[in-house]
Structure formats: structure tokens, C-alpha cells
Design an enzyme around this catalytic site. Structure first.
Site, PDB file in Angstrom:
ATOM      1  N   HIS A   1      31.530  38.743 -23.288  1.00 59.20           N
ATOM      2  CA  HIS A   1      31.729  39.065 -24.702  1.00 59.20           C
ATOM      3  C   HIS A   1      32.479  40.388 -24.882  1.00 59.20           C
ATOM      4  O   HIS A   1      31.897  41.463 -24.826  1.00 59.20           O
ATOM      5  CB  HIS A   1      30.325  39.157 -25.339  1.00 59.20           C
ATOM      6  CG  HIS A   1      30.332  39.240 -26.827  1.00 59.20           C
ATOM      7  ND1 HIS A   1      29.258  38.845 -27.586  1.00 59.20           N
ATOM      8  CD2 HIS A   1      31.249  39.687 -27.714  1.00 59.20           C
ATOM      9  CE1 HIS A   1      29.507  39.028 -28.863  1.00 59.20           C
ATOM     10  NE2 HIS A   1      30.721  39.554 -28.972  1.00 59.20           N
TER      11      HIS A   1
ATOM     12  N   HIS B   1      35.991  42.259 -27.187  1.00 55.23           N
ATOM     13  CA  HIS B   1      37.017  42.184 -28.243  1.00 55.23           C
ATOM     14  C   HIS B   1      38.134  43.133 -27.840  1.00 55.23           C
ATOM     15  O   HIS B   1      37.941  44.345 -27.855  1.00 55.23           O
ATOM     16  CB  HIS B   1      36.446  42.632 -29.592  1.00 55.23           C
ATOM     17  CG  HIS B   1      35.242  41.852 -30.032  1.00 55.23           C
ATOM     18  ND1 HIS B   1      35.334  40.775 -30.872  1.00 55.23           N
ATOM     19  CD2 HIS B   1      33.922  42.003 -29.756  1.00 55.23           C
ATOM     20  CE1 HIS B   1      34.124  40.292 -31.113  1.00 55.23           C
ATOM     21  NE2 HIS B   1      33.236  41.006 -30.445  1.00 55.23           N
ATOM     22  N   PHE B   2      39.298  42.587 -27.468  1.00 54.64           N
ATOM     23  CA  PHE B   2      40.393  43.454 -27.018  1.00 54.64           C
ATOM     24  C   PHE B   2      41.479  43.638 -28.088  1.00 54.64           C
ATOM     25  O   PHE B   2      42.513  44.245 -27.826  1.00 54.64           O
ATOM     26  CB  PHE B   2      40.980  42.941 -25.699  1.00 54.64           C
ATOM     27  CG  PHE B   2      40.099  43.223 -24.484  1.00 54.64           C
ATOM     28  CD1 PHE B   2      39.099  44.189 -24.531  1.00 54.64           C
ATOM     29  CD2 PHE B   2      40.282  42.530 -23.294  1.00 54.64           C
ATOM     30  CE1 PHE B   2      38.295  44.459 -23.415  1.00 54.64           C
ATOM     31  CE2 PHE B   2      39.488  42.792 -22.178  1.00 54.64           C
ATOM     32  CZ  PHE B   2      38.493  43.746 -22.244  1.00 54.64           C
TER      33      PHE B   2
ATOM     34  N   ASN C   1      38.119  36.820 -32.902  1.00 50.92           N
ATOM     35  CA  ASN C   1      38.311  37.497 -34.192  1.00 50.92           C
ATOM     36  C   ASN C   1      39.444  38.517 -34.140  1.00 50.92           C
ATOM     37  O   ASN C   1      39.343  39.632 -34.654  1.00 50.92           O
ATOM     38  CB  ASN C   1      37.004  38.167 -34.668  1.00 50.92           C
ATOM     39  CG  ASN C   1      36.505  39.237 -33.725  1.00 50.92           C
ATOM     40  OD1 ASN C   1      36.808  39.204 -32.534  1.00 50.92           O
ATOM     41  ND2 ASN C   1      35.741  40.186 -34.231  1.00 50.92           N
TER      42      ASN C   1
ATOM     43  N   HIS D   1      27.055  33.843 -32.821  1.00 54.15           N
ATOM     44  CA  HIS D   1      26.596  35.110 -33.407  1.00 54.15           C
ATOM     45  C   HIS D   1      25.517  34.733 -34.412  1.00 54.15           C
ATOM     46  O   HIS D   1      25.810  34.178 -35.474  1.00 54.15           O
ATOM     47  CB  HIS D   1      27.770  35.824 -34.085  1.00 54.15           C
ATOM     48  CG  HIS D   1      27.396  37.134 -34.723  1.00 54.15           C
ATOM     49  ND1 HIS D   1      28.076  38.304 -34.473  1.00 54.15           N
ATOM     50  CD2 HIS D   1      26.423  37.465 -35.594  1.00 54.15           C
ATOM     51  CE1 HIS D   1      27.533  39.296 -35.162  1.00 54.15           C
ATOM     52  NE2 HIS D   1      26.528  38.808 -35.865  1.00 54.15           N
TER      53      HIS D   1
ATOM     54  N   HIS E   1      24.408  38.592 -28.031  1.00 54.79           N
ATOM     55  CA  HIS E   1      23.730  39.856 -28.378  1.00 54.79           C
ATOM     56  C   HIS E   1      22.394  39.745 -29.117  1.00 54.79           C
ATOM     57  O   HIS E   1      22.296  40.167 -30.261  1.00 54.79           O
ATOM     58  CB  HIS E   1      24.697  40.764 -29.154  1.00 54.79           C
ATOM     59  CG  HIS E   1      25.538  40.132 -30.233  1.00 54.79           C
ATOM     60  ND1 HIS E   1      25.025  39.273 -31.160  1.00 54.79           N
ATOM     61  CD2 HIS E   1      26.862  40.264 -30.519  1.00 54.79           C
ATOM     62  CE1 HIS E   1      25.986  38.878 -31.962  1.00 54.79           C
ATOM     63  NE2 HIS E   1      27.122  39.467 -31.588  1.00 54.79           N
TER      64      HIS E   1
ATOM     65  N   ASP F   1      29.644  43.097 -25.503  1.00 51.44           N
ATOM     66  CA  ASP F   1      30.157  43.051 -26.872  1.00 51.44           C
ATOM     67  C   ASP F   1      31.070  44.263 -27.122  1.00 51.44           C
ATOM     68  O   ASP F   1      30.977  44.938 -28.149  1.00 51.44           O
ATOM     69  CB  ASP F   1      29.019  42.996 -27.912  1.00 51.44           C
ATOM     70  CG  ASP F   1      29.546  42.706 -29.323  1.00 51.44           C
ATOM     71  OD1 ASP F   1      30.726  42.348 -29.458  1.00 51.44           O
ATOM     72  OD2 ASP F   1      28.765  42.864 -30.286  1.00 51.44           O
TER      73      ASP F   1
ATOM     74  N   HIS G   1      36.576  50.504 -31.868  1.00 51.86           N
ATOM     75  CA  HIS G   1      37.192  50.856 -33.149  1.00 51.86           C
ATOM     76  C   HIS G   1      37.834  52.230 -32.979  1.00 51.86           C
ATOM     77  O   HIS G   1      37.360  53.039 -32.179  1.00 51.86           O
ATOM     78  CB  HIS G   1      36.141  50.874 -34.258  1.00 51.86           C
ATOM     79  CG  HIS G   1      35.638  49.489 -34.594  1.00 51.86           C
ATOM     80  ND1 HIS G   1      36.372  48.607 -35.355  1.00 51.86           N
ATOM     81  CD2 HIS G   1      34.510  48.831 -34.245  1.00 51.86           C
ATOM     82  CE1 HIS G   1      35.707  47.467 -35.474  1.00 51.86           C
ATOM     83  NE2 HIS G   1      34.578  47.573 -34.808  1.00 51.86           N
TER      84      HIS G   1
END
Ligand code: NCD
Ligand code: ZN
Length: 451
Positions: free
Chosen positions: A76, A78-79, A111, A195, A243, A309, A313
Site C-alpha cells: 500500500h 501512493h506515489f 487515487n 479502505h 490499514h 500506506d 504530502h
């Protein structure tokens, strides 16, 4: 005389050509549930050929007092590629950070911008992996567009379903539509990660000011209600919950034999340890009592998968007021090193960490690694348990430049071998961007729910 082609083909079949040994890694390695001194022969295709005593001559590297472990799989991450924000991450920076943290394969979430809801967008993302990613990447797709589902099932690595709004997800399907969707997805034979938060249970305060108020706003009962909507999922569906945050979730999911993951931030941080918006995340951090109970369940080996996860940001957005700050914390580079440090301090044992970080997630994705055994890929790390590091966001490799674990002790891998080739040496990245897009290979597991 040249033999006729038919005979040649037959004799090849009779005697398959075995790839030659390309290198040998020697030292104490994690094999069959314990550390044993061995020589690992790695073939030209990057697979483990044999484990034991090797007699052939090939370049040999002895790791000395360090230990050889299988590299990890992070289910899990997010790149943010494509769509950005580019100052937070990319497939190139995120996968190098992963390699440095001992991770050989990531599951990359849908996403991104545009969201991965159709084959064309998925293929565009796959094209960005090739030539840019340092490690292997399995791409999740979102199953929200009904007419795209069948085609996505043939091209994506897994599905990801969001039951609540979160970063990049504005709306979620109503919970009462979920059982029907699960029945449909079960026919498509692709793993599904969910999720699980029910926005119907989100409540006051509407404008949370800190981590404790965020926990009150998106409370534990919202998770439990979402888990209930998964209760009657067909057994054929490879279902996994992302998660989870409490020992109550663990008990419920184990009862129902559903796979799940816990993150280092939910295992190690609580609302009490969270300074300001730095640790705003979905689902929220919980109370210290909930955290301790989750950690105890992890220690007992009741949590099958560890996943980060990783949700980077931009550092600048951390100073926004809590209610306007984005949710998510980085973690792909620190996941395994934080847990190895807990092994060193005696808080958890090595088999539990290896099972949750390496073996079980790789099996979930149907990938032949996460174990040091013949036929598996030679994705291996070398760890020196005496070499401790204090984590500093600015010295980590995510483009976002911060970590919620600032100042925490970690044990970073000294070396990382990808397909038998060293890509991290003395803690520095020395590899090239030859990561592949992978899909589940269920020859190594079976459909349905693994243990
Ligand atoms: C994730 C993100 O930023 O992409 N944020 C988070 O708080 N975990 C999205 C998600 O997994 O919910
Ligand atoms: Zn996520």
C-alpha cells in the site's frame, strides 16, 4: 550434419538448459524460520538456484556478521505519479526510497490524477513505471466504473475500493451496494483491497483541530460498520482490508478469515504522540490504549501483513490548520527499518516481522519472493543489527522530505539485492530504474483466502 528441427526440439525438451550460477551470497540467512549459515546461489535470471553449500565457481560475497533476509513487499503506497504534487513524490523517487528501506515490491494505489478507473489510464501509469521505477510495482485499479471492470481485471494487479472519502476520493459507493459489488468482483479473480470506513458514522467535531478530534470525527465504530458490510463476501474473492487500526478489527477479520494489513503509524503512534497536523491520516491515529492493544495483537502474530500506506504530502502543507491539512503520512522507507529496530530491542520477534513484511504480502500478491528458497526471486537484503540510525526526514529519500517518525531509531538495510544484483550498497542507492510492472501469479498460491 544438421539434425532435422523436430529432433532438435525434442532433445531440448528432454534436457532443459538450466541458467548458470551468476553469483553467490554467503552468510547467516533467514531460511525455514531460522537464521542459518548458508551459501545462496543466484542464477543469471535473478532467481535463487540453491541454498546450502555451493561448489561451483561464481563471484562470492560474504556478508560477515550481518544477516541476509528476504526483501519486503509493501502492499500500500501512493506515489502521486501521474498528477502530482510533484514536490511530494514520483514513481522514481518513491521506488528508490522503497529500495533503501528494503522493499522489493510495492502495490501502488489508484487515487492518482486522473484516477485509475479505466485501462487506458492504467496503461499510461504502467508506461511511467518502465524506465523510471527502481523496484517492481503492482498497480491497483479502482472498480467504480462498471463497464471497465472486466478489462481492468485482465490488466491491473489488484482492485482498490474506497468506502469513504479520503485524499483524491470525493465520494464512495453507498454501503448497501457493497455486497453486490463484491459478488461481481469475486468473478473477476483479482485481489481486492478495501479502505473500510463508513462515512455514515463520521460525526462531531465537524472541524477537527488535532489528532484526538480527528479520531473522534472518524471514530472506530465507522471502521467496524464498514467491516460489517464485507461480512458476507464470497469466499472466492481475495479480500483484504487496508490499514486497520484496532485489536477489535483484528479479532473481527480473523474470525471471518479476511486478510488485512496494519501500518507502522497505527502500531507505533497514537493521538498522544501526534504533534499537530503532522499526523493527520485516514483512518485516524487512535488512543494510546487502542494502539497498545493493536501492537500486542501484532506481537502475537495476529496481523498477517504490514503495509506503510505511504502517503506523502508536500512539507509546506503540514503547517496548514489541522482541518485544512491533507491526510496521509510517508512511510515506505521506514516501515521495515522501524520494525527491525523493535526486533533488536526485544519488543517483537524476527519471525513475526518477516512473516508480516516479507512472506505473507508477497504471497497475497502471488509473487515468488519474500522467502529465501529455490525458485524465488533473489530480492534480498543484508541487515546489520548493530547499525542503528536516528531517522531524519530531510535525510530520507521520499521527495516530501519529512517523516512522522523524526528522531526514532531504525535499522536500515546495509545492502539490497534485486534479482541478485546489488542496488543498495553501504546504505546508498546504486541501482538503475529497471523495475517491472507485475501482476499476481497464482501458480504460487491459490484463489480464495490464504492463511
Ligand atoms: C491517502 C493519500 O494521501 O493518498 N491518505 C491517507 O490518509 N491514508 C489515501 C488513503 O489511503 O486514505
Ligand atoms: Zn492509502
Amino acid at each position: 550434419m544438421v539434425p532435422p528441427p523436430a529432433r532438435r526440439a525434442r532433445s531440448r525438451e528432454a534436457e532443459p538448459v538450466r541458467p548458470r550460477t551468476a553469483s553467490i551470497l554467503a552468510g547467516r540467512a533467514w531460511i525455514g524460520g531460522r537464521l542459518q549459515p548458508v551459501e545462496i546461489a543466484i542464477d543469471e535470471d535473478g532467481r535463487i538456484q540453491s541454498v546450502g553449500k555451493v561448489r561451483v565457481g561464481a563471484p562470492r560475497h560474504d556478508v560477515g556478521d550481518a544477516v541476509i533476509l528476504p526483501a519486503a513487499t509493501d502492499l500500500h503506497v501512493h506515489f502521486r505519479d501521474p498528477g502530482g504534487p510533484a514536490d511530494a513524490e514520483s514513481l522514481a523517487t518513491g521506488t528508490v526510497a522503497a529500495a533503501l528501506g528494503g522493499v522489493a515490491l510495492v502495490g501502488e494505489m489508484p487515487n492518482t490524477l486522473p484516477p485509475v478507473t479505466d485501462v487506458a489510464t492504467l496503461e499510461e501509469k504502467a508506461a511511467r513505471v518502465r524506465g523510471h521505477a527502481a523496484i517492481d510495482v503492482l498497480l491497483y485499479a479502482s472498480p467504480t466504473v462498471a463497464r471497465e471492470r472486466v478489462a481492468l481485471a485482465r490488466t491491473a494487479g489488484a482492485f482498490k475500493l474506497y468506502l469513504s472519502p479520503t485524499t483524491g476520493i470525493a465520494a464512495a459507493p453507498p454501503l448497501d451496494s457493497v455486497p453486490g459489488l463484491l459478488r461481481e468482483l469475486a468473478e473477476l479473480d483479482l485481489p481486492l483491497s478495501v479502505h473500510a470506513e463508513d462515512p455514515g458514522r463520521f460525526g462531531a467535531p465537524e472541524r477537527p483541530r488535532d489528532a484526538a478530534e480527528w479520531d473522534a470525527h472518524r471514530p472506530v465504530p465507522a471502521e467496524l460498520a464498514a467491516l460489517d458490510s464485507l461480512a458476507n463476501a464470497p469466499v472466492r474473492l481475495r479480500l483484504h482490508v487496508a490499514h486497520i487500526t484496532t485489536a477489535r478489527d483484528v479479532a473481527r477479520l480473523r474470525e471471518r478469515a479476511i486478510s488485512f494489513e496494519a501500518t507502522p503509524h497505527h502500531l507505533l503512534l497514537s493521538v498522544r504522540s501526534a504533534p499537530g497536523s503532522l499526523v493527520k491520516v485516514n483512518p485516524p491515529l487512535r488512543s494510546e490504549a487502542e494502539r497498545v492493544a493493536l501492537w500486542e495483537a501484532f506481537r502475537r502474530g495476529e496481523v498477517p501483513c504490514l503495509a506503510s500506506d505511504h502517503a506523502p504530502h508536500p512539507a509546506a502543507e503540514r503547517s496548514l490548520p489541522f482541518d485544512r491539512a491533507p491526510s496521509g503520512v510517508p512511510g515506505v522507507e521506514t516501515m521495515l527499518p522501524l520494525l527491525l529496530s523493535r526486533v533488536r530491542s526485544g519488543e517483537v520477534d524476527l519471525p513475526t516481522v518477516i512473516r508480516a513484511a516479507c512472506d505473507r504480502p508477497a504471497r497475497w500478491f502471488g509473487q515468488p519472493h519474500g522467502r529465501i528458497a529455490p525458485g524465488h526471486r533473489a530480492h534480498l537484503i543484508v541487515v546489520d543489527f548493530r547499525s542503528r540510525t536516528k531517522l531524519e526526514g530531510k535525510r530520507l529519500h521520499s521527495a516530501c522530505g519529512w517523516t512522522p517518525f523524526e528522531g526514532w531509531e531504525a535499522i536500515l538495510p546495509r545492502e539490497h539485492y534485486r534479482d541478485g544484483v546489488r542496488v543498495v550498497d553501504a546504505g546508498e542507492y546504486v541501482g538503475s530504474p529497471n523495475g517491472r510492472v507485475v501482476r499476481p501469479e497464482f501458480a504460487h498460491g491459490k484463489l480464495g483466502r490464504p492463511d
